[in-house]
Design a protein around this motif. Structure first.
Motif, PDB file in Angstrom:
ATOM      1  N   GLN A 359      38.310  -9.638 -34.627  1.00  0.00           N
ATOM      2  CA  GLN A 359      39.368  -9.775 -35.629  1.00  0.00           C
ATOM      3  C   GLN A 359      39.656  -8.430 -36.283  1.00  0.00           C
ATOM      4  O   GLN A 359      40.775  -8.172 -36.731  1.00  0.00           O
ATOM      5  CB  GLN A 359      38.964 -10.800 -36.694  1.00  0.00           C
ATOM      6  N   LEU A 396      41.708 -14.704 -37.421  1.00  0.00           N
ATOM      7  CA  LEU A 396      40.490 -14.785 -38.226  1.00  0.00           C
ATOM      8  C   LEU A 396      39.344 -15.415 -37.432  1.00  0.00           C
ATOM      9  O   LEU A 396      39.516 -16.443 -36.769  1.00  0.00           O
ATOM     10  CB  LEU A 396      40.744 -15.600 -39.494  1.00  0.00           C
ATOM     11  N   GLY A 397      38.198 -14.782 -37.487  1.00  0.00           N
ATOM     12  CA  GLY A 397      37.020 -15.317 -36.812  1.00  0.00           C
ATOM     13  C   GLY A 397      36.900 -14.916 -35.358  1.00  0.00           C
ATOM     14  O   GLY A 397      35.925 -15.306 -34.697  1.00  0.00           O
ATOM     15  N   THR A 399      35.736 -13.252 -32.227  1.00  0.00           N
ATOM     16  CA  THR A 399      34.465 -12.568 -31.965  1.00  0.00           C
ATOM     17  C   THR A 399      34.640 -11.411 -30.989  1.00  0.00           C
ATOM     18  O   THR A 399      35.620 -11.336 -30.252  1.00  0.00           O
ATOM     19  CB  THR A 399      33.446 -13.559 -31.378  1.00  0.00           C
ATOM     20  N   THR A 447      39.759 -12.342 -47.016  1.00  0.00           N
ATOM     21  CA  THR A 447      39.172 -13.424 -46.230  1.00  0.00           C
ATOM     22  C   THR A 447      38.594 -12.906 -44.922  1.00  0.00           C
ATOM     23  O   THR A 447      37.530 -13.353 -44.470  1.00  0.00           O
ATOM     24  CB  THR A 447      40.228 -14.502 -45.935  1.00  0.00           C
ATOM     25  N   MET A 448      39.294 -11.948 -44.315  1.00  0.00           N
ATOM     26  CA  MET A 448      38.791 -11.366 -43.078  1.00  0.00           C
ATOM     27  C   MET A 448      37.434 -10.718 -43.290  1.00  0.00           C
ATOM     28  O   MET A 448      36.515 -10.865 -42.468  1.00  0.00           O
ATOM     29  CB  MET A 448      39.786 -10.329 -42.543  1.00  0.00           C
ATOM     30  N   THR A 451      34.817 -13.357 -43.774  1.00  0.00           N
ATOM     31  CA  THR A 451      34.508 -13.955 -42.475  1.00  0.00           C
ATOM     32  C   THR A 451      33.592 -13.042 -41.675  1.00  0.00           C
ATOM     33  O   THR A 451      32.647 -13.500 -41.014  1.00  0.00           O
ATOM     34  CB  THR A 451      35.806 -14.217 -41.687  1.00  0.00           C
ATOM     35  N   ASP A 454      30.076 -13.319 -42.811  1.00  0.00           N
ATOM     36  CA  ASP A 454      29.471 -14.601 -42.451  1.00  0.00           C
ATOM     37  C   ASP A 454      29.187 -14.706 -40.951  1.00  0.00           C
ATOM     38  O   ASP A 454      28.367 -15.511 -40.521  1.00  0.00           O
ATOM     39  CB  ASP A 454      30.408 -15.758 -42.832  1.00  0.00           C
ATOM     40  N   MET A 455      29.857 -13.889 -40.161  1.00  0.00           N
ATOM     41  CA  MET A 455      29.760 -13.987 -38.707  1.00  0.00           C
ATOM     42  C   MET A 455      28.379 -13.552 -38.224  1.00  0.00           C
ATOM     43  O   MET A 455      27.817 -12.571 -38.697  1.00  0.00           O
ATOM     44  CB  MET A 455      30.847 -13.110 -38.080  1.00  0.00           C
TER      45      MET A 455
END
Length: 476
Positions: A359, A396-397, A399, A447-448, A451, A454-455
């Motif tokens: 992302q 978003l998110g 990988t 938010t990115m 994220t 959190d990834m």
């Protein structure tokens, strides 16, 4: 406030990775300069290089070892002839010596003097340490962090923003989208013109124009080369180059009826423009760039090498489909807006896949291209940022899971998908009232980054998750 030039976001360099190839290359150059400044260069007797974290885990696939050797040899990624890359590396491997800084021959065996460590250093996933043993026996070392897009720092904060003690101040310093829109409103002007005013505080207009032309020339040449090169990509995956076939099939009898990238562009303008053909052309342009990137070719970080195909593909779409009368001013306008949007993501989040997953690369490049295309199509500053937000929102998110650590699968195809999403995002924003938008650009940047934190680390350019473990090299 950090001031990032368009030409920092859009750098000319060698593939396949801005963080894993261009960054270590620049770090090696920087280390040599620092040794010279400290009057230690002539005292160096032996060199060791230690590579950490993501740089190590995908280093061989990203040609990090090649980049280190080339940087230590005094080669410049902007100027080095592509054909010299393998020759220089081969000489080092066979002769077991390196022409340090292009000035002094020192013993150097890549297998024993370049050390790959799985350990992650504290400040960033991409750490590299250069260690020199002096004639006196004393060891001197410097550690650098390659934070994406070819940016290199000595000590990087955990949120992937560059820490600089002294830096230039722009007349319109921009940290986020809200500030950018405020300047546009106060000055009653477009985003590209605000960017130009900032760039003029760094360089003259003629210098800015020259740099822009060099960036576009490199992008166009890269697409042209990719569309006229057959075969398989290096690295062991045996990936078939597709841009050549797509280009040839779309041009039909006009294939190779031209003799330069510019003539090729004009030939494409005369082709059929049905929806399927447009999809194929955009994909062709993006694939071409990243096939060149995967084979250690010269590309423009946009904002990274792994995502280098999105922006030129969307810009070519505008030139060959939307506006046949487009000129240099349109190209510069596009690149200015794209660069500014990229800098907002870099300041507020990251453009490093090792920190944020794909992302941070394809998502950011798609947002950059979407916003830039929107301004060229007549969108307001508000619509430009809306387009950038839409493009990122739908990445978003994402990988980063390169098979074999190579910037090939799924990286190459992701550029074509990012380009198509950018065009769609531009059209959605142009058909919308930004007052109705529920998610501002700054919120999606925030938010990115959340994220990214959190990834799982295995999805951040380590080849330890996703397709990288689902598909083995032997399967290919």
């Amino acid at each position: 406030m950090e001031c990032i030039s368009v030409f920092d976001m859009l750098k000319i360099g060698i593939g396949p990775s801005s963080s894993h190839t261009l960054g270590p290359w620049r770090a090696a150059e920087r280390w040599i300069k620092e040794l010279k400044s400290a009057h230690l260069f002539e005292e160096v007797d032996k060199i060791d290089v230690h590579i950490y974290g993501s740089l190590s885990l995908t280093g061989k696939g990203h040609a990090t070892d090649y980049a280190v050797m080339l940087g230590l040899s005094g080669e410049d990624p902007v100027e080095v002839p592509i054909e010299n890359i393998h020759t220089t590396v081969q000489q080092i491997q066979e002769q077991k010596t390196i022409n340090f800084g292009g000035e002094r021959n020192l013993p150097f065996v890549p297998e024993t003097n370049i050390h790959f460590h799985k350990k992650f250093l504290e400040f960033h996933a991409n750490g590299i340490k250069f260690e020199a043993q002096l004639k006196s026996g004393i060891k001197k070392s410097n550690t650098y962090y390659s934070i994406g897009g070819g940016f290199v720092v000595v000590k990087e904060r955990k949120n992937a923003k560059q820490k600089i003690a002294n830096f230039h101040s722009f007349p319109f310093p921009i940290e986020n989208g809200k500030q950018l829109l405020q300047y546009c409103t106060e000055q009653n002007t477009s985003i590209s013109k605000i960017v130009l005013k900032n760039e003029l505080s760094l360089n003259s207009k003629s210098e800015i124009d020259h740099k822009t032309r060099e960036v576009w020339k490199t992008m166009l040449q890269c697409m042209y080369t990719g569309c006229h090169t057959q075969g398989k990509l290096p690295g062991g995956l045996n990936v078939h180059r597709r841009a050549f076939d797509i280009n040839k099939n779309l041009l039909g009898v006009n294939f190779e009826s031209y003799s330069s990238p510019e003539e090729w562009l004009n030939t494409i303008r005369n082709t059929e423009v049905k929806f399927r053909q447009i999809l194929k052309w955009v994909s062709c342009f993006a694939l071409a760039v990243n096939e060149v990137n995967a084979s250690l070719g010269r590309v423009v970080t946009a904002p990274t090498n792994g995502s280098a195909g999105v922006i030129p593909a969307v810009l070519m779409y505008y030139l060959v489909i939307e506006n046949h009368k487009a000129d240099f001013e349109d190209i510069q306008q596009f690149l200015f807006v794209a660069g500014e949007i990229g800098s907002i993501f870099k300041k507020g989040a990251t453009i490093s896949a090792a920190m944020g997953g794909c992302q941070a690369e394809i998502g950011v490049s798609s947002a950059m291209a979407a916003g830039a295309l929107t301004e060229l199509l007549g969108g307001t500053p508000e619509q430009v940022l809306m387009a950038a937000e839409i493009a990122m929102e739908h990445h978003l998110g994402l990988t980063c899971d390169p098979i074999g650590g190579l910037v090939q699968i799924p990286c190459i195809e992701r550029n074509s998908m990012g380009a198509i999403k950018a065009i769609n995002a531009a059209e959605l924003s142009l058909g919308s009232d930004p007052q109705d938008a529920k998610v501002p650009l700054d919120k999606v940047v925030e938010t990115m980054w959340a994220t990214a934190k959190d990834m799982s680390s295995k999805y951040k350019e380590t080849s330890e998750g996703g397709l990288a473990v689902g598909i083995n090299m032997s399967d290919c």
